[in-house]
Scaffold this motif. Structure first.
Motif, PDB file in Angstrom:
ATOM      1  N   SER A 180       5.322  33.179  52.747  1.00 42.97           N
ATOM      2  CA  SER A 180       4.538  33.806  51.684  1.00 42.97           C
ATOM      3  C   SER A 180       4.433  35.319  51.848  1.00 42.97           C
ATOM      4  N   GLU A 181       4.573  35.827  53.114  1.00 41.03           N
ATOM      5  CA  GLU A 181       4.436  37.274  53.317  1.00 41.03           C
ATOM      6  C   GLU A 181       5.685  38.050  52.916  1.00 41.03           C
ATOM      7  N   SER A 182       6.703  37.358  52.471  1.00 40.47           N
ATOM      8  CA  SER A 182       7.934  38.043  52.068  1.00 40.47           C
ATOM      9  C   SER A 182       7.799  38.610  50.659  1.00 40.47           C
ATOM     10  N   GLN A 183       8.736  39.483  50.311  1.00 39.93           N
ATOM     11  CA  GLN A 183       8.756  40.094  48.981  1.00 39.93           C
ATOM     12  C   GLN A 183       9.762  39.357  48.101  1.00 39.93           C
ATOM     13  N   SER A 184       9.470  39.253  46.835  1.00 38.28           N
ATOM     14  CA  SER A 184      10.381  38.587  45.906  1.00 38.28           C
ATOM     15  C   SER A 184      11.721  39.320  45.850  1.00 38.28           C
ATOM     16  N   LEU A 185      12.782  38.561  45.845  1.00 31.79           N
ATOM     17  CA  LEU A 185      14.124  39.138  45.730  1.00 31.79           C
ATOM     18  C   LEU A 185      14.223  40.013  44.490  1.00 31.79           C
ATOM     19  N   TYR A 186      13.590  39.579  43.391  1.00 33.85           N
ATOM     20  CA  TYR A 186      13.735  40.271  42.118  1.00 33.85           C
ATOM     21  C   TYR A 186      12.826  41.491  41.992  1.00 33.85           C
ATOM     22  N   GLN A 187      12.026  41.751  43.026  1.00 34.24           N
ATOM     23  CA  GLN A 187      11.232  42.984  43.088  1.00 34.24           C
ATOM     24  C   GLN A 187      11.742  43.911  44.191  1.00 34.24           C
ATOM     25  N   THR A 188      12.917  43.603  44.709  1.00 29.46           N
ATOM     26  CA  THR A 188      13.479  44.347  45.837  1.00 29.46           C
ATOM     27  C   THR A 188      14.644  45.209  45.374  1.00 29.46           C
ATOM     28  N   ASP A 189      14.627  46.471  45.771  1.00 24.58           N
ATOM     29  CA  ASP A 189      15.717  47.393  45.455  1.00 24.58           C
ATOM     30  C   ASP A 189      16.830  47.206  46.481  1.00 24.58           C
ATOM     31  N   LEU A 190      17.953  46.678  46.040  1.00 23.03           N
ATOM     32  CA  LEU A 190      19.094  46.453  46.921  1.00 23.03           C
ATOM     33  C   LEU A 190      20.219  47.446  46.656  1.00 23.03           C
ATOM     34  N   CYS A 191      19.900  48.526  45.951  1.00 20.82           N
ATOM     35  CA  CYS A 191      20.902  49.551  45.659  1.00 20.82           C
ATOM     36  C   CYS A 191      20.928  50.593  46.764  1.00 20.82           C
ATOM     37  N   LEU A 192      21.300  50.177  47.936  1.00 16.92           N
ATOM     38  CA  LEU A 192      21.386  51.049  49.092  1.00 16.92           C
ATOM     39  C   LEU A 192      22.256  50.356  50.140  1.00 16.92           C
ATOM     40  N   PRO A 193      22.741  51.089  51.141  1.00 15.77           N
ATOM     41  CA  PRO A 193      23.544  50.435  52.181  1.00 15.77           C
ATOM     42  C   PRO A 193      22.722  49.317  52.822  1.00 15.77           C
ATOM     43  N   ALA A 194      23.239  48.103  52.811  1.00 14.65           N
ATOM     44  CA  ALA A 194      22.408  46.967  53.198  1.00 14.65           C
ATOM     45  C   ALA A 194      23.152  45.952  54.049  1.00 14.65           C
ATOM     46  N   CYS A 195      22.372  45.279  54.884  1.00 14.12           N
ATOM     47  CA  CYS A 195      22.850  44.096  55.599  1.00 14.12           C
ATOM     48  C   CYS A 195      21.848  42.981  55.320  1.00 14.12           C
ATOM     49  N   ILE A 196      22.326  41.917  54.717  1.00 17.88           N
ATOM     50  CA  ILE A 196      21.480  40.771  54.368  1.00 17.88           C
ATOM     51  C   ILE A 196      21.643  39.712  55.455  1.00 17.88           C
ATOM     52  N   VAL A 197      20.535  39.254  56.005  1.00 21.90           N
ATOM     53  CA  VAL A 197      20.569  38.267  57.093  1.00 21.90           C
ATOM     54  C   VAL A 197      20.089  36.919  56.573  1.00 21.90           C
ATOM     55  N   VAL A 198      20.903  35.893  56.772  1.00 23.87           N
ATOM     56  CA  VAL A 198      20.497  34.524  56.433  1.00 23.87           C
ATOM     57  C   VAL A 198      20.453  33.709  57.724  1.00 23.87           C
ATOM     58  N   GLY A 199      19.473  32.838  57.822  1.00 23.63           N
ATOM     59  CA  GLY A 199      19.295  32.050  59.034  1.00 23.63           C
ATOM     60  C   GLY A 199      20.065  30.750  59.016  1.00 23.63           C
ATOM     61  N   GLY A 200      20.071  30.105  60.174  1.00 24.06           N
ATOM     62  CA  GLY A 200      20.744  28.822  60.305  1.00 24.06           C
ATOM     63  C   GLY A 200      19.985  27.716  59.613  1.00 24.06           C
ATOM     64  N   GLU A 201      20.662  26.579  59.437  1.00 26.11           N
ATOM     65  CA  GLU A 201      20.064  25.427  58.782  1.00 26.11           C
ATOM     66  C   GLU A 201      18.825  24.962  59.556  1.00 26.11           C
TER      67      GLU A 201
END
Length: 272
Positions: free
Chosen positions: A203-224
């Motif tokens: 719940s403490e995370s920010q919504s993807l659709y309210q996040t500015d991703l127009c910058l150099p980025a690394c997206i991290v996804v976790g394991g199953e």
């Protein structure tokens, strides 16, 4: 050297069973030749810990020089058709279907893109263990304009036939790196200009659709199941989540990664 061997032996008190596949080569001489000709394609070496010999030591030293994962085991068995006729000589190499890019090269490529005013995107998989998911993520990464994929050496799905098939060929068209310590790797990417976004469901995370991703980025996804590990999470500049309606509170790793990567692509295309 003696203490080092004792630590190796302690870490290798187990039996390893492997199923015969196109991803494996075995035997001292074939493995030695692979190390000489295409070390960038070797994802892991599995060795019986009690073996000795000059060629054996050369193989170990060469693997360490190239940063290849070494797994020492008590016994090694191959299963499959005609496996009883195979003499693996206590050594098997697990091969990737594509050459692996050294992480330092990926960091330098990223740094140069940032210095040119570009907004490159990377994807990091934290101990993703399902090869179908990994292949699907690589496919989506390539299709959404991601510059490279970073995976962990430990507890990560092999980049073999299953992952290659699930990627629908994308595995051969995108930079892929393996790293021993993902938290350290993310810090190096931050030093090169990346903002690190961790995909979570809390719940403490920010919504993807309210996040500015127009910058150099690394997206991290976790394991199953467990998601992003605590030390990796600490390197994230921002935790993001995908808003969902319904009774389910999470998505399959490959689906979640695809949603985020294509949202990042959409934002960047809209800003051009």
């Amino acid at each position: 050297m003696k203490n080092q061997r004792s630590r190796q032996a302690g870490a290798g008190d187990r039996e390893r069973r492997l199923t015969l596949s196109d991803d494996l080569i075995w035997g001292i001489h074939p493995v030695f030749e692979a190390l000489q000709e295409e070390p960038e394609r070797i994802a892991e070496l599995i060795l019986v810990k009690e073996k000795r010999g000059t060629k054996w030591e050369e193989i170990i030293e060469s693997a360490r020089l190239h940063g290849i994962k070494l797994s020492f085991v008590s016994t090694l068995k191959l299963a499959g058709e005609n496996s009883s006729q195979i003499r693996h000589q206590g050594i098997v190499a697990r091969m990737s279907h594509t050459p692996l890019l050294p992480f330092a090269e990926l960091v330098e490529k990223f740094r140069k893109m940032v210095s040119r005013g570009e907004r490159p995107r990377l994807l990091a998989c934290d101990t993703l263990q399902d090869p179908h998911n990994l292949g699907a993520i690589i496919r989506s990464a390539h299709a959404s304009g991601v510059a490279g994929v970073v995976i962990t050496r430990e507890k990560s799905a092999p980049l073999g036939g299953i992952a290659a098939k699930s990627s629908a060929g994308a595995i051969s068209h995108i930079d892929i790196c393996q790293v021993t310590n993902l938290a350290t790797a993310l810090q190096q990417l931050k030093d090169a200009g990346a903002w690190v976004f961790g995909a979570v469901k809390e719940s403490e995370s920010q919504s993807l659709y309210q996040t500015d991703l127009c910058l150099p980025a690394c997206i991290v996804v976790g394991g199953e199941g467990k998601g992003i590990r605590p030390l990796v999470r600490k390197q994230c500049d921002l935790l993001i989540a995908i808003p969902m309606i319904g009774r389910l509170d999470s998505l399959n790793s490959s689906v979640a990664a695809a949603v985020i990567m294509f949202e990042a692509m959409r934002q960047n295309m809209a800003k051009k």
